[in-house]
Design an enzyme around this catalytic site. Structure first.
Site, PDB file in Angstrom:
ATOM      1  N   ASP A  21     124.921 198.450  26.192  1.00  0.00           N
ATOM      2  CA  ASP A  21     124.490 199.341  27.426  1.00  0.00           C
ATOM      3  C   ASP A  21     125.549 199.191  28.666  1.00  0.00           C
ATOM      4  O   ASP A  21     126.201 198.256  28.595  1.00  0.00           O
ATOM      5  CB  ASP A  21     122.924 199.265  27.942  1.00  0.00           C
ATOM      6  CG  ASP A  21     122.635 200.324  28.677  1.00  0.00           C
ATOM      7  OD1 ASP A  21     123.234 201.209  29.176  1.00  0.00           O
ATOM      8  OD2 ASP A  21     121.254 200.417  28.712  1.00  0.00           O
TER       9      ASP A  21
HETATM   10  C1  BGC Z   1     121.206 203.478  30.569  1.00  0.00           C
HETATM   11  C2  BGC Z   1     121.865 204.191  29.218  1.00  0.00           C
HETATM   12  C3  BGC Z   1     122.725 205.106  29.325  1.00  0.00           C
HETATM   13  C4  BGC Z   1     124.118 204.468  30.171  1.00  0.00           C
HETATM   14  C5  BGC Z   1     125.045 205.421  30.317  1.00  0.00           C
HETATM   15  C6  BGC Z   1     122.556 203.016  31.330  1.00  0.00           C
HETATM   16  O1  BGC Z   1     122.073 202.678  32.526  1.00  0.00           O
HETATM   17  O2  BGC Z   1     120.324 202.382  30.245  1.00  0.00           O
HETATM   18  O3  BGC Z   1     120.708 204.610  28.820  1.00  0.00           O
HETATM   19  O4  BGC Z   1     123.298 205.851  28.364  1.00  0.00           O
HETATM   20  O5  BGC Z   1     123.545 203.958  31.566  1.00  0.00           O
HETATM   21  O6  BGC Z   1     124.860 206.202  31.405  1.00  0.00           O
END
Ligand code: BGC
Length: 745
Positions: free
Chosen positions: A276
């Site tokens: 993530d």
């Molecule tokens: C989220 C993800 C997301 C990523 C990129 C993170 O803060 O938890 O679900 O895909 O950001 O935007």
């Protein structure tokens, strides 16, 4: 190494029609696992990949293991290796952002279809729609030249307060996996990798960057992992996203047990783990323990753990070339399978914002709407008797494709509920719109978004007297009032959980005032997560639940209100009467601090309510229709089975009302003689079936006896205990209409 033992069935829908009494048709539907086309992850390129890796420098390899912009990794052009292009997310393909900030680029060619959020999709209980959704976003991802789509988001709904409840599917592991598999297959059929997120135990936003989640092994296996396992072993998911939080002491992106032991050794996962954004905390440990790519929030990309620090670690012998090559190989394998490499041809080109995709978004929205209460038979609205309608509430015009923190979609089409009614009502009907309440916030509080601190506002929960008066006037002067209330994606959002279940912005008072002047009021909640609607349930005769429901949400909702579509959505989670009734709150195990133990164990969602005999406000699986259904003739093909058998559960559903409609038959099991703790009942099968008015459909659900297993921690395996099991057919978890017993030898 354990291989997936579930048998794949061939698609077999046997339809036979014959007439019974006059006007009565009987149709037989044999329900098997539909075969959705997906993609394999082939190892056929491995030799070629080894030769390619032999030509790469350390810097080139490391460039592939971390983000060099917000959503890409570095290419190695001299060797024909392209960059990986990654996109959010669960609602459709996110707009293009600056390479090193979350600011949109403002392009005019990055519009996409806004699909209904995850809770809406699972409320359809229709796996064909999950496949259509996956396929649609797969095609759109290709049209935008993306390789990896950060979707689906499938964490279990553990608390109704969860900021991402709207984005996730359900509280139930069986429904979760049954929606996940076709979704992933649909995406990957298009030469795009699904990135199934957030693996794992990321069931709250509060403290998500630090919290160390403790889940006992059986609960982990039975509740939190089944959908990930199915994504890997049944749908061949090409990638998974490592979550922010810790699990049993280690961050998910450096968790040897979760990444190596469970995912790779047990499930034989051959794809890649993407972190993530800013979820990585180490260099050597992360790489050794299974992470493949580090992505992150804006900061100098060379400073990422898997960037310069990795080059340094390799040069000083802290990590071997062999270890680095292993990860590069996985990424190249994914690239070859996606037909990304120079010289590869016939990659899917995709299409975006097409009428076909808008139609899929419409179909999902139309089947997701849940009719909660219709005591006066006010619904469907009878247009011939209605001269005027008051449409009240900020949610009548609120758009949810963008908003809040996290991934939304920039779209050219988002039909609001008001527009939907305007589109569908004859012009002779006068629509009196009143905003009713304002989405207002006062002071802000700080919360973490990756490693960025953001401000979240606090709501103002008082009504503006003038708007209230306008709403009351509109309601008084109209034959019918429809109130669009609930929340929105600013309020329900990533990076924080809600503080309580209260309706924000003073809406409760508005609803009360409108109900007082017009008894013909339909209350429509638009939200992604449970709210305290005790009072509304009490006072309103007519109550409908809709979701953040995509580009065509307003049209679909209007069609349900007008009876062009018979509602067939069913709640994918339990709506508690009060927060303290929900398991995480009853056991005082939310949100924890630095550590958090899931004290309710396996009793998540309805499993808790049913086992502890707590009456929910609306149960899991609940939803009404404009027609009525009667179940009969529940039987199994045999009285007893062995654990490798298939149990054929059959029954008939008759549509005893005046309108064609879809019923969701839900199969729950109760283990009557278990030697270990079991939930009172567990969902183990379901089928959504269209039944024409006056007709009967014979349905057979195939239940693999293996589904009756529990996870035996000492044996580290699934065990089907011999003994008696009750099989129950229900219209919801609390409306069981028939049951029978089978035994397992
Ligand atoms: C989220 C993800 C997301 C990523 C990129 C993170 O803060 O938890 O679900 O895909 O950001 O935007």
């Amino acid at each position: 190494m354990k291989k997936n033992s579930l048998i794949t069935f061939t698609a077999l829908i046997v339809l036979s029609f014959f007439s019974c009494k006059e006007n009565e048709t009987i149709t037989s539907v044999e329900v098997t696992e539909p075969e959705y086309e997906g993609a394999e992850l082939s190892l056929e390129f491995d030799q070629k990949i080894d030769s390619l890796i032999a030509l790469m420098t350390l810097e080139e390899k490391v460039g592939m293991l971390h983000g060099n912009t917000l959503f890409t990794t570095a290419a190695v052009e001299r060797l024909g290796i392209p960059k990986l292009q990654i996109a959010d997310g669960p609602l459709g393909i996110r707009e293009e952002l600056e390479i090193n900030s979350w600011t949109p680029l403002g392009l005019d060619d990055d519009f996409a279809t806004y699909y209904p959020a995850g809770a809406g999709l699972s409320a359809t209980w229709n796996t064909d729609l999950a496949y259509a959704f996956g396929n649609g976003v797969g095609e759109e991802a290709r049209a935008r030249n993306k390789d990896i789509l950060l979707s689906p988001a499938i964490n279990i709904i553990r608390t109704p307060l969860g900021g991402r409840t709207y984005e996730y599917f359900t509280e139930d592991p069986f429904l979760n996996k049954k929606m996940t598999v076709p979704f992933v297959k649909g995406i990957q059929k298009n030469n795009v990798a699904a990135c199934v997120k957030h693996y794992a135990a990321n069931n709250q936003e509060t403290n998500r960057n630090i919290v160390d989640v403790q889940i006992d092994e059986r609960t982990l296996r039975e509740i939190y992992l089944p959908a990930y396992k199915a994504a890997v072993t049944e749908a061949n998911a090409y990638s998974l996203m490592g979550a922010y939080n810790k699990f049993r002491g280690d961050y998910l992106c450096e968790n040897d047990y979760m990444l190596n032991t469970v995912l790779r050794d047990e499930w034989d996962f051959k794809g890649i783990i993407v972190s993530d954004w800013a979820a990585v905390h180490s260099t050597v440990k992360s790489l050794k323990n299974g992470l493949d790519i580090e992505m992150g929030t804006p900061k100098p990309f060379d400073e990422f753990y898997l960037a310069q620090p990795l080059i340094d670690s390799a040069k000083t012998g802290k990590i071997s070339d062999t270890e680095i090559d292993k990860h590069v190989k996985r990424i190249l394998r994914l690239m070859y399978n996606l037909k990304m490499m120079e010289g590869q041809t016939n990659r899917v080109k995709g299409s975006i914002s097409t009428e076909a995709h808008f139609k899929d978004a419409y179909n999902i929205a139309a089947e997701s709407v849940v009719l909660l209460k219709n005591e006066q038979n006010l619904l469907p609205l009878q247009t011939n008797n209605i001269k005027s309608i008051a449409v009240i509430g900020d949610n009548a015009t609120k758009k949810n494709s963008l908003g809040g923190f996290g991934a939304g979609v920039k779209t050219k089409r988002e039909v609001t509920p008001l527009e939907g009614l305007q589109n569908r009502f004859p012009e002779s009907v006068k629509i009196n719109y009143a905003q009713g309440y304002l989405e207002r916030y006062s002071k802000t509080f700080e919360t973490q978004f990756g490693d960025v601190t953001v401000n979240k506002p606090e709501t103002i929960d008082e009504l503006d007297p003038k708007l209230l008066e306008e709403a009351v006037e509109a309601a008084k002067n109209s034959d019918v009032a429809v109130l669009f209330v609930g929340s929105n994606r600013d309020y329900e959002s990533e990076a924080s959980d809600r503080k309580d279940l209260e309706l924000p912005f003073g809406q409760e008072a508005l609803i009360e005032a409108v109900l007082a002047v017009n008894p013909n009021t339909v209350v429509v909640m638009i939200a992604g997560a449970p709210f305290d609607i005790n009072e509304i349930k009490e006072q309103a005769s007519t109550l409908v639940w809709s979701w953040f429901n995509g580009s065509e949400g307003g049209n679909a909702l209007a069609d349900v209100l007008l009876g062009n579509v018979n509602p067939s959505g069913r709640l994918p989670w339990t709506m508690p009467k009060k927060l303290e009734d929900s398991p995480a709150h009853a056991t005082n195990s939310f949100p924890g601090n630095e550590t958090l133990t899931y004290d309710e164990g396996i009793l998540v969602g309805y499993r808790w309510f049913d086992t502890k005999n707590i009456e929910p406000l609306y149960p899991f699986g609940y939803g009404l229709s404009y027609t009525t259904f009667e179940f009969s003739n529940l039987k199994t093909d045999k009285p007893s089975y062995t654990e490798n058998d298939m149990i054929q559960v059959s029954f008939s559903i008759k549509n005893t009302g005046n309108m064609d409609g879809k019923e969701v038959a839900q199969l729950y099991i109760t283990d009557s003689e278990s030697s270990v703790e079991k939930a009172a009942q567990e969902l183990k099968g379901f089928k959504k079936v269209m039944v024409k008015s006056g007709s009967t459909v014979n349905v057979t659900i195939l239940l693999p006896a293996k589904e009756l297993a529990y996870y035996d921690v000492s044996k580290k395996d699934w065990v089907v205990e011999p003994g008696a099991y009750k099989l129950k057919i229900g219209k919801s978890s609390r409306d069981i209409v028939a049951e029978t017993t089978v035994s397992i030898e």
